[in-house]
Scaffold this motif. Sequence first.
Motif, PDB file in Angstrom:
ATOM      1  N   GLY A  47      36.055  14.965  -9.313  1.00 57.97           N
ATOM      2  CA  GLY A  47      34.838  15.464  -8.680  1.00 57.97           C
ATOM      3  C   GLY A  47      34.658  14.909  -7.285  1.00 57.97           C
ATOM      4  N   TYR A  48      34.011  15.709  -6.433  1.00 57.57           N
ATOM      5  CA  TYR A  48      33.680  15.281  -5.076  1.00 57.57           C
ATOM      6  C   TYR A  48      32.267  15.765  -4.755  1.00 57.57           C
ATOM      7  CZ  TYR A  48      33.255  15.460  -0.008  1.00 57.57           C
ATOM      8  OH  TYR A  48      32.797  15.327   1.273  1.00 57.57           O
ATOM      9  N   THR A  49      31.455  14.875  -4.189  1.00 57.31           N
ATOM     10  CA  THR A  49      30.084  15.214  -3.832  1.00 57.31           C
ATOM     11  C   THR A  49      29.829  14.871  -2.372  1.00 57.31           C
ATOM     12  OG1 THR A  49      29.303  14.762  -6.082  1.00 57.31           O
ATOM     13  CG2 THR A  49      27.646  14.835  -4.349  1.00 57.31           C
ATOM     14  N   TYR A  50      29.326  15.860  -1.651  1.00 55.64           N
ATOM     15  CA  TYR A  50      28.904  15.646  -0.267  1.00 55.64           C
ATOM     16  C   TYR A  50      27.383  15.744  -0.214  1.00 55.64           C
ATOM     17  CZ  TYR A  50      27.910  16.502   4.648  1.00 55.64           C
ATOM     18  OH  TYR A  50      27.387  16.430   5.913  1.00 55.64           O
ATOM     19  N   THR A  51      26.732  14.713   0.304  1.00 53.95           N
ATOM     20  CA  THR A  51      25.273  14.676   0.353  1.00 53.95           C
ATOM     21  C   THR A  51      24.801  14.303   1.749  1.00 53.95           C
ATOM     22  OG1 THR A  51      25.186  13.941  -1.959  1.00 53.95           O
ATOM     23  CG2 THR A  51      23.194  13.674  -0.652  1.00 53.95           C
ATOM     24  N   ASP A  52      23.944  15.125   2.298  1.00 63.13           N
ATOM     25  CA  ASP A  52      23.312  14.842   3.587  1.00 63.13           C
ATOM     26  C   ASP A  52      21.817  14.685   3.318  1.00 63.13           C
ATOM     27  OD1 ASP A  52      22.395  14.601   6.137  1.00 63.13           O
ATOM     28  OD2 ASP A  52      23.277  16.466   6.889  1.00 63.13           O
ATOM     29  N   ALA A  53      21.368  13.441   3.182  1.00 65.44           N
ATOM     30  CA  ALA A  53      19.966  13.144   2.867  1.00 65.44           C
ATOM     31  C   ALA A  53      19.314  12.486   4.076  1.00 65.44           C
ATOM     32  CB  ALA A  53      19.869  12.234   1.651  1.00 65.44           C
ATOM     33  N   ARG A  54      18.208  13.062   4.516  1.00 67.44           N
ATOM     34  CA  ARG A  54      17.550  12.561   5.721  1.00 67.44           C
ATOM     35  C   ARG A  54      16.038  12.441   5.532  1.00 67.44           C
ATOM     36  NH1 ARG A  54      20.854  13.574  10.628  1.00 67.44           N
ATOM     37  NH2 ARG A  54      22.803  14.568   9.980  1.00 67.44           N
ATOM     38  N   ARG A  55      15.483  11.463   6.241  1.00 66.25           N
ATOM     39  CA  ARG A  55      14.041  11.285   6.305  1.00 66.25           C
ATOM     40  C   ARG A  55      13.568  11.967   7.594  1.00 66.25           C
ATOM     41  NH1 ARG A  55      14.333   4.867   5.914  1.00 66.25           N
ATOM     42  NH2 ARG A  55      16.088   5.374   7.302  1.00 66.25           N
ATOM     43  N   LYS A  56      13.086  13.191   7.464  1.00 60.49           N
ATOM     44  CA  LYS A  56      12.750  13.998   8.637  1.00 60.49           C
ATOM     45  C   LYS A  56      11.536  13.462   9.383  1.00 60.49           C
ATOM     46  CE  LYS A  56      14.826  17.216   9.332  1.00 60.49           C
ATOM     47  NZ  LYS A  56      16.109  17.388  10.041  1.00 60.49           N
ATOM     48  N   TYR A  57      10.802  12.542   8.764  1.00 60.60           N
ATOM     49  CA  TYR A  57       9.632  11.971   9.427  1.00 60.60           C
ATOM     50  C   TYR A  57       9.996  10.866  10.410  1.00 60.60           C
ATOM     51  CZ  TYR A  57      10.365   8.946   5.354  1.00 60.60           C
ATOM     52  OH  TYR A  57      10.930   8.155   4.386  1.00 60.60           O
ATOM     53  N   LEU A  58      11.306  10.545  10.515  1.00 63.53           N
ATOM     54  CA  LEU A  58      11.768   9.562  11.479  1.00 63.53           C
ATOM     55  C   LEU A  58      12.515  10.274  12.599  1.00 63.53           C
ATOM     56  CD1 LEU A  58      13.102   6.698   9.166  1.00 63.53           C
ATOM     57  CD2 LEU A  58      10.859   6.889  10.249  1.00 63.53           C
ATOM     58  N   SER A  59      12.270   9.866  13.830  1.00 62.77           N
ATOM     59  CA  SER A  59      12.930  10.500  14.972  1.00 62.77           C
ATOM     60  C   SER A  59      14.334   9.961  15.205  1.00 62.77           C
ATOM     61  CB  SER A  59      12.078  10.303  16.234  1.00 62.77           C
ATOM     62  OG  SER A  59      11.872   8.909  16.493  1.00 62.77           O
ATOM     63  N   ALA A  60      14.611   8.734  14.743  1.00 67.41           N
ATOM     64  CA  ALA A  60      15.933   8.120  14.917  1.00 67.41           C
ATOM     65  C   ALA A  60      16.348   7.459  13.609  1.00 67.41           C
ATOM     66  CB  ALA A  60      15.895   7.090  16.043  1.00 67.41           C
ATOM     67  N   ASN A  61      17.664   7.380  13.398  1.00 72.85           N
ATOM     68  CA  ASN A  61      18.194   6.762  12.184  1.00 72.85           C
ATOM     69  C   ASN A  61      17.518   7.319  10.931  1.00 72.85           C
ATOM     70  OD1 ASN A  61      19.905   4.993  13.676  1.00 72.85           O
ATOM     71  ND2 ASN A  61      18.159   3.671  14.075  1.00 72.85           N
ATOM     72  N   ALA A 114       0.841  -1.193   0.000  1.00 78.90           N
ATOM     73  CA  ALA A 114       0.000   0.000   0.000  1.00 78.90           C
ATOM     74  C   ALA A 114       0.877   1.244   0.000  1.00 78.90           C
ATOM     75  CB  ALA A 114      -0.920   0.010   1.209  1.00 78.90           C
ATOM     76  N   MET A 115       0.369   2.337  -0.558  1.00 75.61           N
ATOM     77  CA  MET A 115       1.078   3.607  -0.592  1.00 75.61           C
ATOM     78  C   MET A 115       0.425   4.580   0.373  1.00 75.61           C
ATOM     79  SD  MET A 115       1.964   4.156  -4.639  1.00 75.61           S
ATOM     80  CE  MET A 115       0.220   4.135  -5.120  1.00 75.61           C
ATOM     81  N   ALA A 116       1.264   5.320   1.117  1.00 77.09           N
ATOM     82  CA  ALA A 116       0.749   6.300   2.066  1.00 77.09           C
ATOM     83  C   ALA A 116       1.743   7.442   2.178  1.00 77.09           C
ATOM     84  CB  ALA A 116       0.514   5.663   3.431  1.00 77.09           C
ATOM     85  N   ASN A 117       1.263   8.615   2.512  1.00 78.20           N
ATOM     86  CA  ASN A 117       2.133   9.774   2.688  1.00 78.20           C
ATOM     87  C   ASN A 117       2.797   9.739   4.055  1.00 78.20           C
ATOM     88  OD1 ASN A 117      -0.209  11.037   0.752  1.00 78.20           O
ATOM     89  ND2 ASN A 117       1.794  11.906   0.335  1.00 78.20           N
ATOM     90  N   ALA A 118       4.090  10.088   4.074  1.00 80.93           N
ATOM     91  CA  ALA A 118       4.820  10.181   5.337  1.00 80.93           C
ATOM     92  C   ALA A 118       4.346  11.408   6.107  1.00 80.93           C
ATOM     93  CB  ALA A 118       6.312  10.262   5.075  1.00 80.93           C
ATOM     94  N   SER A 119       4.637  11.440   7.394  1.00 76.51           N
ATOM     95  CA  SER A 119       4.191  12.533   8.251  1.00 76.51           C
ATOM     96  C   SER A 119       5.173  13.690   8.286  1.00 76.51           C
ATOM     97  CB  SER A 119       3.969  12.012   9.674  1.00 76.51           C
ATOM     98  OG  SER A 119       5.170  11.447  10.184  1.00 76.51           O
ATOM     99  N   GLY A 120       6.236  13.601   7.506  1.00 79.90           N
ATOM    100  CA  GLY A 120       7.238  14.660   7.486  1.00 79.90           C
ATOM    101  C   GLY A 120       7.863  14.783   6.118  1.00 79.90           C
ATOM    102  N   ALA A 121       9.015  15.421   6.058  1.00 78.61           N
ATOM    103  CA  ALA A 121       9.663  15.730   4.781  1.00 78.61           C
ATOM    104  C   ALA A 121      10.868  14.839   4.521  1.00 78.61           C
ATOM    105  CB  ALA A 121      10.075  17.190   4.744  1.00 78.61           C
ATOM    106  N   LEU A 122      11.239  14.772   3.259  1.00 82.36           N
ATOM    107  CA  LEU A 122      12.472  14.152   2.810  1.00 82.36           C
ATOM    108  C   LEU A 122      13.402  15.285   2.391  1.00 82.36           C
ATOM    109  CD1 LEU A 122      13.955  11.494   2.135  1.00 82.36           C
ATOM    110  CD2 LEU A 122      12.963  11.646  -0.152  1.00 82.36           C
ATOM    111  N   GLN A 123      14.564  15.362   3.008  1.00 81.67           N
ATOM    112  CA  GLN A 123      15.434  16.519   2.840  1.00 81.67           C
ATOM    113  C   GLN A 123      16.821  16.094   2.384  1.00 81.67           C
ATOM    114  OE1 GLN A 123      17.152  18.976   6.293  1.00 81.67           O
ATOM    115  NE2 GLN A 123      15.276  20.090   5.769  1.00 81.67           N
TER     116      GLN A 123
END
Length: 206
Positions: free
Chosen positions: A75-89, A46-55
Motif C-alpha cells: 500500500g501507498y498513501t499520499y496525504t496533503d494536510a494543511r491548516r488553511k488558517y495559517l498564512s505560513a508553514n 482554553a479552546m477557541a475556533n480557528a479563523s479558517g479550515a483544516l483541509q
Amino acid sequence: SYGYNAELNYKKEWSAHRSLFINEALFYTQVDDPILFQTVGGGKIAMANASGALQSMGSDTYIQLQLGGWELYAGYTYTDARRKYLSANSFMPLTPRHRMAYVVVKELGEKWRIGLEGSYMGSQYRYDNTKTPGYFFAAGMIQYKAGSHIILVLNGENLLDYRMSKIESLYNGSITNPMFKPLWAPSDRRVINLSIRWTLELHLIM
C-alpha cells in the motif's frame, strides 16, 4: 465538515491460488473553523475556533497479489494536510505526505509459514516547523504447526532498530522536570517474542 471519496477496483483471477486485486482511492476532507487548544494565563488551556479550515486530500493505493504459496500486500498513501488558517508553514504537524507498507507471506509445506513486514514513513513537520527524517520499519514472523492443536509463532518487531532517541532527545528539561516531545518514530528497541497457540476441542454429548 464535509468530505468526498472515490474508489476504483480491479480484480484478475488466473486460478484458485493466483490472483491480483488493486484498489485506488481518492479522498478530500475539510473541517471549517476547527477547535484549537491555546495556553492562557496561569497555565490554563482554553479552546477557541480557528479563523479558517483544516483541509486534507490525497490518494491511497492498495495491492493484493497471490501466486501459489506467496501472498503480497502493498500500500501507498499520499496525504496533503494543511491548516488553511495559517498564512505560513500551514502543513499539519506529524502527518507524513508519503507512507508505504508491504507484507509478504510464504507457505512452506503444511507446517511452516514465514512473513516479512516493512513500511516507510516519510518526512514530517514538527510543531516548531522543522522536519523529521523519513525512516524504514521492518518486522518478521516465523510460524510452525507442531501438531493439529499447537502453533508456535516467533515474531520480531523493529528489526532495523530505528528509534527517535537516535536522532534527538525524547524530552526537554531535566530528568526531574521533563517536558516530553511528541513521538514521530518508534521509541522501543528491537522486540522479539515467542507465542504458543493451543487450540482445545470440546465434544458435548447430548
